[in-house]
Design a protein around this motif. Sequence first.
Motif, short mmCIF file in Angstrom:
data_model
loop_
_atom_site.label_atom_id
_atom_site.label_comp_id
_atom_site.label_asym_id
_atom_site.label_seq_id
_atom_site.Cartn_x
_atom_site.Cartn_y
_atom_site.Cartn_z
N LEU A 152 -6.59 2.47 -6.36
CA LEU A 152 -6.60 1.26 -5.54
C LEU A 152 -6.09 1.62 -4.15
O LEU A 152 -5.29 2.54 -3.98
CB LEU A 152 -5.69 0.18 -6.14
N ASP A 153 -6.56 0.87 -3.15
CA ASP A 153 -6.06 1.06 -1.79
C ASP A 153 -4.89 0.14 -1.48
O ASP A 153 -3.97 0.51 -0.73
CB ASP A 153 -7.18 0.79 -0.77
N VAL A 154 -4.92 -1.04 -2.08
CA VAL A 154 -3.95 -2.08 -1.75
C VAL A 154 -3.74 -2.95 -2.99
O VAL A 154 -4.65 -3.11 -3.81
CB VAL A 154 -4.48 -2.97 -0.59
N ILE A 155 -2.53 -3.49 -3.14
CA ILE A 155 -2.30 -4.55 -4.12
C ILE A 155 -1.86 -5.79 -3.35
O ILE A 155 -0.97 -5.73 -2.50
CB ILE A 155 -1.23 -4.19 -5.16
N SER A 181 -1.37 6.20 2.65
CA SER A 181 -2.70 5.65 2.94
C SER A 181 -2.89 5.38 4.42
O SER A 181 -4.03 5.24 4.90
CB SER A 181 -2.92 4.35 2.16
N ALA A 211 0.86 -1.19 0.00
CA ALA A 211 0.00 0.00 0.00
C ALA A 211 0.90 1.23 0.00
O ALA A 211 2.09 1.16 0.35
CB ALA A 211 -0.90 0.01 1.24
N GLN A 225 -2.30 2.18 -10.94
CA GLN A 225 -3.56 2.53 -10.30
C GLN A 225 -3.38 2.82 -8.81
O GLN A 225 -4.04 3.70 -8.26
CB GLN A 225 -4.57 1.40 -10.49
N LEU A 226 -2.48 2.07 -8.17
CA LEU A 226 -2.20 2.33 -6.76
C LEU A 226 -1.62 3.73 -6.60
O LEU A 226 -2.03 4.50 -5.72
CB LEU A 226 -1.24 1.28 -6.21
N GLN A 227 -0.66 4.08 -7.43
CA GLN A 227 -0.05 5.40 -7.37
C GLN A 227 -1.06 6.51 -7.62
O GLN A 227 -0.99 7.58 -7.01
CB GLN A 227 1.07 5.51 -8.41
#
Length: 329
Positions: free
Chosen positions: A189-192, A132, A128, A183-185
């Motif tokens: 997304l919150d988590v991968i 966050s 993450a 997408q996380l950056q």
Amino acid sequence: MKFTMITGAVAIAAMTATSAFAQDEDRTGWPESFTVGTASQGGTYFAYGSGWANLVAEELGISGGGEVTGGPMQNMALVHTGDAQFGMTTMGPAAESLAGTNPIAPGLQMTNACAMFPMYQTPFSITALSSSGISSIADIPDGAKIGFGPAGSTSDTYFPRMMEELGVNFDRRNGGWSDLGGQLQDGLLDVIAFAAGVPVPAVSQLEVQTDINIIEFTEEEQAKILEAFPVSEFAIAGDTYSTLQGDARSVSMWNFAVANCDLPASFVKAAVNVVMSDNDRMVNIHKAARSTLPENWTKNTVLKWHPGAAEWFTENAGADIPADMIHGN
């Protein structure tokens, strides 16, 4: 079952006299070219698989390369049908494929994909953004958007079940690892939740570009997962990522290369020799190959061995493979 060629074909016109498999060896039935089913770009399968595909192509003088696929489940299907000569899978998806519960082709028992050589363990890890505030599994908010990798991959097959086992309520997202990292950056997304050999290229890229948290399982969480799933205890070494301050508690699943069972034994034996005879060369392709060692043939308890691979491990690793675990016996 479509897949896209990414790695260019590699071939050489002649081989050196010191090569373990000379050009004048009997090559009856050998294919003119081959493909290795890998997974999405940005993941370990793609880097590792494309690397050994190119190595085998160069050493054996045959055109070959890695293919982008949906990962272990699709690779089992592609190798079983012969659409790919070689592929890579984890033991969980391999067992499901043999049982006929592979979602690619429900009901089809994929018994024509044979064990070729041990690769490495796939740790399950969670990443993450530091911004966050998520630094543990307990911190993951209700309804978090979690990227689980390509649909049908080992990560997508098992990590959602693990999260549910740990009481996490989430919104499931799929995609290639590089895409999910972006997408996380971007805050989409919150988590991968990664299941891939370490270091995962997408995670290494992320930590260069931004501050991230690599989240380990607590002892209690690890014990719960070990009880419920076909995985083993694992620790991600502290020097794997610059973000880590020490070893990170995890669980893992073994990966094996697979070959279509109908391929000539001499061809598969030659390919196995290229990969297994020089570990330093494999580690230069990807650090996960530190576990690509002959003695790890014992980690396959699921798939029948290709006769050519069984012959190589018997002759070079002292393997005592039961006859009923070799295809055709």
